[in-house]
Design a protein around this motif. Structure first.
Motif, short mmCIF file in Angstrom:
data_model
loop_
_atom_site.label_atom_id
_atom_site.label_comp_id
_atom_site.label_asym_id
_atom_site.label_seq_id
_atom_site.Cartn_x
_atom_site.Cartn_y
_atom_site.Cartn_z
N VAL A 83 0.80 -1.12 0.18
CA VAL A 83 -0.06 -0.04 -0.07
C VAL A 83 1.00 1.28 -0.06
O VAL A 83 0.77 2.25 -0.71
CB VAL A 83 -1.01 -0.07 1.34
CG1 VAL A 83 -1.58 1.44 1.32
CG2 VAL A 83 -1.83 -1.04 1.01
N ALA A 116 0.50 1.79 -3.93
CA ALA A 116 -1.18 2.28 -4.00
C ALA A 116 -1.37 3.55 -3.61
O ALA A 116 -2.16 4.20 -3.98
CB ALA A 116 -2.04 1.31 -2.95
N ALA A 117 -0.26 4.25 -3.01
CA ALA A 117 -0.40 5.84 -2.49
C ALA A 117 0.17 6.58 -3.43
O ALA A 117 0.97 6.12 -4.38
CB ALA A 117 0.21 6.01 -1.15
N SER A 118 -0.41 8.06 -3.58
CA SER A 118 0.19 8.78 -4.57
C SER A 118 0.50 10.40 -3.70
O SER A 118 0.04 10.41 -2.58
CB SER A 118 -0.94 9.24 -5.73
OG SER A 118 -1.94 9.85 -5.35
N HIS A 159 -1.16 12.84 -3.95
CA HIS A 159 -2.44 13.33 -3.47
C HIS A 159 -2.95 12.79 -2.15
O HIS A 159 -3.76 13.33 -1.46
CB HIS A 159 -3.39 13.24 -4.62
CG HIS A 159 -3.13 13.81 -5.78
ND1 HIS A 159 -3.40 15.33 -5.82
CD2 HIS A 159 -2.97 13.53 -6.98
CE1 HIS A 159 -3.00 15.71 -7.24
NE2 HIS A 159 -2.67 14.52 -7.83
N ASP A 160 -2.61 11.61 -1.70
CA ASP A 160 -2.66 10.82 -0.52
C ASP A 160 -2.18 11.53 0.72
O ASP A 160 -2.29 11.19 1.96
CB ASP A 160 -2.48 9.21 -0.64
CG ASP A 160 -3.33 8.87 -1.71
OD1 ASP A 160 -4.54 9.28 -1.93
OD2 ASP A 160 -2.90 7.78 -2.36
N VAL A 161 -1.05 12.30 0.60
CA VAL A 161 -0.17 12.72 1.54
C VAL A 161 -0.77 14.04 1.99
O VAL A 161 -0.79 15.15 1.27
CB VAL A 161 1.25 12.98 1.17
CG1 VAL A 161 2.12 13.67 2.30
CG2 VAL A 161 1.78 11.66 0.56
N ASP A 162 -1.16 14.24 3.27
CA ASP A 162 -1.70 15.48 3.74
C ASP A 162 -0.60 16.61 4.30
O ASP A 162 -0.44 17.49 3.94
CB ASP A 162 -2.56 15.12 4.98
CG ASP A 162 -3.24 16.48 5.43
OD1 ASP A 162 -4.15 16.94 5.08
OD2 ASP A 162 -2.87 16.69 6.50
N GLY A 194 -2.53 19.02 2.28
CA GLY A 194 -2.45 18.82 0.85
C GLY A 194 -1.56 19.73 0.05
O GLY A 194 -1.43 19.63 -1.22
#
Length: 63
Positions: free
Chosen positions: A12, A16-18, A20-23, A36
Motif C-alpha cells: 500500500v 497504492a499511494a500517490s 495526493h494521499d499525503v496531507d 495537501g
C-alpha cells in the motif's frame, strides 16, 4: 524479494499511494506540505522549469 510483494502494508505504501494521499510532510523540522498543499513552492515556476527540462531531454533524445 520485493517488499511490496511480500508485505501488504509495504504494498500500500509503495505502490497504492500517490502524492495526493499525503496531507502533511515535515523535513528536518520544517513543514513542506500542509493540508495537501506544498508550502514555499511557486507552481508557475515549477511548471516553467519542468517544461525546460522536458525540452532538453526530448531534444537530446531525438538528435
Amino acid at each position: 524479494m520485493d517488499a511490496a510483494l511480500s508485505d501488504p502494508v509495504a504494498h500500500v505504501v509503495l505502490t497504492a499511494a500517490s502524492a495526493h494521499d499525503v496531507d502533511t510532510v515535515v523535513i528536518g523540522g520544517v513543514v513542506r506540505k500542509r493540508d495537501g498543499v506544498l508550502i514555499g513552492v511557486d507552481p508557475a515556476e515549477l511548471k516553467r522549469r519542468n517544461a525546460a527540462v522536458r525540452r532538453r531531454v526530448l531534444d537530446h533524445q531525438f538528435r
